[in-house]
Design a protein around this motif. Structure first.
Motif, PDB file in Angstrom:
ATOM      1  N   ARG A 269       0.802  -1.225   0.000  1.00 31.30           N
ATOM      2  CA  ARG A 269       0.000   0.000   0.000  1.00 31.30           C
ATOM      3  C   ARG A 269       0.831   1.270   0.000  1.00 31.30           C
ATOM      4  NH1 ARG A 269      -4.992  -1.680  -0.141  1.00 31.30           N
ATOM      5  NH2 ARG A 269      -5.426  -3.775   0.633  1.00 31.30           N
ATOM      6  N   THR A 270       2.154   1.153   0.123  1.00 33.56           N
ATOM      7  CA  THR A 270       3.023   2.321  -0.029  1.00 33.56           C
ATOM      8  C   THR A 270       3.528   2.444  -1.471  1.00 33.56           C
ATOM      9  OG1 THR A 270       5.116   1.172   0.458  1.00 33.56           O
ATOM     10  CG2 THR A 270       3.827   1.980   2.349  1.00 33.56           C
ATOM     11  N   GLY A 271       3.184   1.453  -2.312  1.00 31.85           N
ATOM     12  CA  GLY A 271       3.662   1.457  -3.693  1.00 31.85           C
ATOM     13  C   GLY A 271       4.896   0.603  -3.911  1.00 31.85           C
TER      14      GLY A 271
ATOM     15  N   LEU B 159      -1.324   5.022  -5.604  1.00 29.92           N
ATOM     16  CA  LEU B 159      -0.729   4.813  -4.278  1.00 29.92           C
ATOM     17  C   LEU B 159       0.226   5.914  -3.866  1.00 29.92           C
ATOM     18  CD1 LEU B 159       0.032   1.033  -4.752  1.00 29.92           C
ATOM     19  CD2 LEU B 159      -1.737   2.012  -3.297  1.00 29.92           C
TER      20      LEU B 159
ATOM     21  N   GLY C   5       1.064   3.297  -8.770  1.00 28.73           N
ATOM     22  CA  GLY C   5      -0.293   2.785  -8.712  1.00 28.73           C
ATOM     23  C   GLY C   5      -0.360   1.318  -9.080  1.00 28.73           C
TER      24      GLY C   5
END
Length: 198
Positions: free
Chosen positions: A134-136, A193, A183
């Motif tokens: 979720r941080t990329g 993201l 993303g």
């Protein structure tokens, strides 16, 4: 001495590879349809006239229908070609062009080669991944081609990784050379993201 990050990556890749191999053909078809819809919408939203993508293998979320549709709409699509030095050359996608087996056993176009810097001129990069957190942060398959490509670009285009829905996770193991993406595209959604480049 074993590297704990490498060990964690290997274990996660093995789990993800097995999960992908267990998918039914119907699930693969549905995923490709969803990926095509999501990528078409992303291209439209970004106004991209030139993109880089890749030809998916049987177990990856399908990108081939998107590549064909994009070229038919007049979008210039660059496809990667692996090199022995760990860099990527590029070729313009041709729906009727010949495919050959690349260095890693993956399908690659047999067209005229463009050098590694050709990808710097696209409006959007679409790349494969095993998982993205979720941080990329992206977990690739361990060969580093896309990490090197993204890491070498200054003011590069937005980069989106294609994964199955369950492969957008809370955290992936990361090393210093690993490059984040901006993303993720899954069969059901597109998630930005991080702030996009360019």
């Amino acid at each position: 001495m074993a590297d704990p990050i490498d060990n964690a990556k290997r274990a996660l890749r093995a789990e993800l590879r097995e999960r992908r191999q267990l998918l039914t053909e119907a699930a693969r078809r549905d995923a490709e349809s969803g990926i095509t819809t999501q990528l078409n919408a992303l291209v439209q939203a970004t106004g991209a006239r030139s993109v880089s993508c890749y030809l998916s293998t049987r177990t990856e979320p399908g990108t081939r229908a998107f590549v064909r549709a994009a070229t038919e709409r007049g979008i210039r699509v660059l496809l990667p070609i692996t090199r022995v030095d760990g860099l990527l050359d590029w070729a313009v996608a041709d729906p009727d062009g010949e495919l050959v087996e690349g260095l890693l056993g993956m399908p690659e176009p047999a067209g005229d080669l463009l050098g590694p810097i050709a990808v710097g001129e696209v409006d959007l990069m679409i790349i494969p991944a095993a998982a993205v957190d979720r941080t990329g942060m992206r977990l690739g398959w361990g060969r580093g081609y896309f990490d090197k490509t993204i890491g070498s670009m200054q003011d590069g285009p937005p980069v989106y990784a294609v994964v199955y829905d369950t492969e957008l996770v809370d955290e992936v193991p990361r090393d210093v050379h690993d490059q984040p993406v901006g993303g993720v595209v899954t069969p059901t959604r597109t998630v930005t993201l991080a702030p996009q480049r360019r």
